[in-house]
Design a protein around this motif. Sequence first.
Motif, PDB file in Angstrom:
ATOM      1  N   UNK A 197       0.847  -1.195   0.000  1.00 16.81           N
ATOM      2  CA  UNK A 197       0.000   0.000   0.000  1.00 16.81           C
ATOM      3  C   UNK A 197       0.887   1.251   0.000  1.00 16.81           C
ATOM      4  N   UNK A 198       1.516   1.565  -1.114  1.00 16.07           N
ATOM      5  CA  UNK A 198       2.441   2.705  -1.150  1.00 16.07           C
ATOM      6  C   UNK A 198       1.771   3.996  -0.694  1.00 16.07           C
ATOM      7  N   UNK A 199       2.463   4.716   0.170  1.00  9.94           N
ATOM      8  CA  UNK A 199       1.976   6.019   0.620  1.00  9.94           C
ATOM      9  C   UNK A 199       0.969   5.970   1.750  1.00  9.94           C
ATOM     10  N   UNK A 200       0.519   4.780   2.154  1.00  7.11           N
ATOM     11  CA  UNK A 200      -0.452   4.676   3.247  1.00  7.11           C
ATOM     12  C   UNK A 200       0.261   4.421   4.569  1.00  7.11           C
ATOM     13  N   UNK A 201      -0.267   4.977   5.627  1.00  7.36           N
ATOM     14  CA  UNK A 201       0.331   4.821   6.951  1.00  7.36           C
ATOM     15  C   UNK A 201      -0.007   3.449   7.531  1.00  7.36           C
ATOM     16  N   UNK A 202       0.828   2.961   8.462  1.00 13.38           N
ATOM     17  CA  UNK A 202       0.478   1.706   9.143  1.00 13.38           C
ATOM     18  C   UNK A 202      -0.899   1.776   9.810  1.00 13.38           C
ATOM     19  N   UNK A 203      -1.247   2.936  10.339  1.00 14.67           N
ATOM     20  CA  UNK A 203      -2.549   3.090  10.996  1.00 14.67           C
ATOM     21  C   UNK A 203      -3.700   2.855  10.020  1.00 14.67           C
ATOM     22  N   UNK A 204      -3.566   3.404   8.813  1.00 17.02           N
ATOM     23  CA  UNK A 204      -4.658   3.253   7.844  1.00 17.02           C
ATOM     24  C   UNK A 204      -4.755   1.818   7.345  1.00 17.02           C
ATOM     25  N   UNK A 205      -3.613   1.164   7.158  1.00 15.45           N
ATOM     26  CA  UNK A 205      -3.639  -0.234   6.721  1.00 15.45           C
ATOM     27  C   UNK A 205      -4.218  -1.118   7.818  1.00 15.45           C
ATOM     28  N   UNK A 206      -3.798  -0.878   9.063  1.00 13.56           N
ATOM     29  CA  UNK A 206      -4.325  -1.669  10.176  1.00 13.56           C
ATOM     30  C   UNK A 206      -5.840  -1.515  10.277  1.00 13.56           C
ATOM     31  N   UNK A 207      -6.338  -0.286  10.099  1.00 10.18           N
ATOM     32  CA  UNK A 207      -7.790  -0.066  10.140  1.00 10.18           C
ATOM     33  C   UNK A 207      -8.482  -0.815   9.011  1.00 10.18           C
ATOM     34  N   UNK A 208      -7.872  -0.828   7.846  1.00 14.82           N
ATOM     35  CA  UNK A 208      -8.433  -1.554   6.698  1.00 14.82           C
ATOM     36  C   UNK A 208      -8.523  -3.047   7.008  1.00 14.82           C
ATOM     37  N   UNK A 209      -7.449  -3.593   7.572  1.00 12.28           N
ATOM     38  CA  UNK A 209      -7.419  -5.022   7.866  1.00 12.28           C
ATOM     39  C   UNK A 209      -8.365  -5.377   9.016  1.00 12.28           C
TER      40      UNK A 209
END
Length: 320
Positions: A197-209
């Motif tokens: 997920x280029x450019x996305x923060x760990x927080x946003x990816x964690x929320x997605x997952x």
Amino acid sequence: MPDTADLLDSPDSPGFLVIGECVADIVRLPGAADQVHPGGSPANVAYGLSRLGRSSTLLTQLGPDDEGRLIADHLTSAGVVLRTDGSTTPTPTASVALDEAGRAAYTFDITWTLSPVAPERSPDHVHTGSIATVMEPGAATVLAAVESLRASATVSYDPNVRAALMGDHDGAVRRVERCVALSDVVKASDEDLDWLYPGQSPESVAARWLGSGGPALVLVTLGADGARAFTPGGRATVDAPATEVVDTVGAGDAFMSGTLHALAAHELLGATGRERLRAIDPATVTDVLRHAAASAALTVARAGANPPDEPELRAALAHA
């Protein structure tokens, strides 16, 4: 809240099934002879769990060659139970180049054709990830096994991205997200997330997952900057323990085995632990992170994927 050591010899201690590849890591250092180490991310996790006193079975492929015998001897020496599909394909290899900071870059020679093999007993927890979940035709076998077992077992997953083997980016993301949705615990590195997920923060990816209906716990490792944990109820952070890095080979896998070891001690794995895992409290999340980070720190302080045993981990935590 049970101590980590209290459940090691308990008849109720969970049985772990790890599904995935073994790889012979050929470590190349400037001006030195090649060094061959047993490796492969899932194999390292199974080995790390057994070193920590957990009952661990690895479903994998090993060739009838020197590398396969080396890896089999290494795993069984720690108590890992090996299950293979009888394939005679050569044992995969990875050439590992280390930079001045001990960071590893990999070049792979691997075939993954895993056929279905029924477990001897139903596991309480299933772990998978890495090449085994993206390389066909074996990846289809892995996902079918996880889908069939998750009703009676919790599941953990580590994408352990190897960009050269991931194929088309969009397709790789879809495969990763399918595995995430099947899992209760997901661990990824910041480098994994940067590729996915280029450019996305760990927080946003964690929320997605976390919003995918799968994981109750998402862990993100940040190298020397420590690690973060995300749950539906909040987040926790732990610093990386101070250590002199020899190399980073197997660090993420030791983090994973340390995580599962701690979750088992807190009785958060297995079908009966799934609801407790979904209600995990901040203090327990922090304790799990501490175990995972200490396990990784002990591993990077020595060559190769050489995770700690339980007394070493206990001592490291006592002096943290």
